[in-house]
Write a protein that holds these residues in place. Sequence first.
Motif, short mmCIF file in Angstrom:
data_model
loop_
_atom_site.label_atom_id
_atom_site.label_comp_id
_atom_site.label_asym_id
_atom_site.label_seq_id
_atom_site.Cartn_x
_atom_site.Cartn_y
_atom_site.Cartn_z
N THR A 69 -70.66 -13.62 26.05
CA THR A 69 -71.93 -12.92 26.16
C THR A 69 -71.71 -11.41 26.10
OG1 THR A 69 -72.75 -14.70 27.57
CG2 THR A 69 -74.00 -12.67 27.56
N VAL B 186 -73.36 -8.66 23.27
CA VAL B 186 -74.19 -7.48 23.52
C VAL B 186 -73.49 -6.17 23.14
CG1 VAL B 186 -75.43 -8.66 25.36
CG2 VAL B 186 -73.49 -7.19 25.95
N LEU C 32 -80.18 -6.54 22.03
CA LEU C 32 -79.53 -7.69 22.68
C LEU C 32 -78.96 -7.31 24.04
CD1 LEU C 32 -77.62 -9.39 19.70
CD2 LEU C 32 -79.68 -10.21 20.87
N GLY C 33 -78.52 -6.05 24.17
CA GLY C 33 -77.96 -5.61 25.44
C GLY C 33 -78.96 -5.60 26.57
N VAL D 127 -80.45 -10.12 26.58
CA VAL D 127 -79.56 -11.18 27.05
C VAL D 127 -79.48 -11.25 28.58
CG1 VAL D 127 -77.14 -11.96 27.08
CG2 VAL D 127 -78.23 -11.34 24.92
N PHE E 126 -74.22 -1.83 28.31
CA PHE E 126 -74.64 -3.22 28.11
C PHE E 126 -73.60 -4.20 28.67
CE2 PHE E 126 -77.16 -1.89 24.08
CZ PHE E 126 -78.21 -1.46 24.87
N THR F 254 -74.36 -6.87 31.64
CA THR F 254 -74.18 -8.30 31.39
C THR F 254 -73.24 -8.92 32.41
OG1 THR F 254 -74.60 -7.99 29.03
CG2 THR F 254 -73.43 -9.99 29.68
#
Length: 203
Positions: free
Chosen positions: A6, A10, A52-53, A56, A180, A184
Motif C-alpha cells: 500500500t 501511494v 491515491l495518497g 487509500v 503519503f 498510510t
Amino acid sequence: MRTVRTTGLVTAPPLLLAVAGLVHPRHLTAATAGHWAGLHVVLLPVFPLLVLGLLVPLWGRPGRDADGALTVLAWAGCLGYAAYYTGLDAVAGISAGTVAGTPARGAVGRLFATGDALGRAGVYALTVAALATCSVLLRRHGPRVLPGGAVVLVACWSFVDSHIFWPRGVFTMLGFAVGFGLLTVAASAQTGPRTASPGLTDL
C-alpha cells in the motif's frame, strides 16, 4: 506485506513526478517545445494519481457522521484536483509545448496564464482534500498521523507555484511521497476497533 504494498502504491505517483521534474525543461523555447509537450503527454495520467495518497488511507464506505462528511469532502477535493490540474497539464503543458515551435507561439503566454489559473484551482482543491483526510485520520488514529499530515500540507503549499520544476518542484513531489507514506503507515497500524481504517488492510 500489505502495508509495504500500500505504501508503494501511494508513493509511486509522486516519485514518478519527481523523476519527471529532473528532466523537465526549465524554460519553454522552440528548441525545448517537443520535449516539453511530449513529457506532458506522458504525465497526463500520472498527475491525477497523486490523490491515491489521500484516498487509500480513507478506504471504505463513509458513515453518516462527521467522519463520513469529511471523507466525502476529501473525495470532492481529490476530484477537483484531478480535473483542474489535468487542465493545467493539457493547456500549459501539451498545448503550449505544441505551439511554441510554430508561428502561433505568441499564444504561449495566454496558454500559461490559463494553465496557471487551472493549476492553482487544482492545488487548492487538493489542499482541501488533504485537510479533510488528515482530520478524519486524526479522529481515527490519533496524533501519530500528524507528522505525515504536516508534510503533505507543506507540500501542498509548495505545489501552488512549484509544479514539478527542479529544484523546488522535485522536492515538493518527494515531500508528497514522504507524507503519503507516513499517513498510510499510520492508518495501517491497528490499535483497536475504533481506530481501524475500514478496508485499508484488505488492499
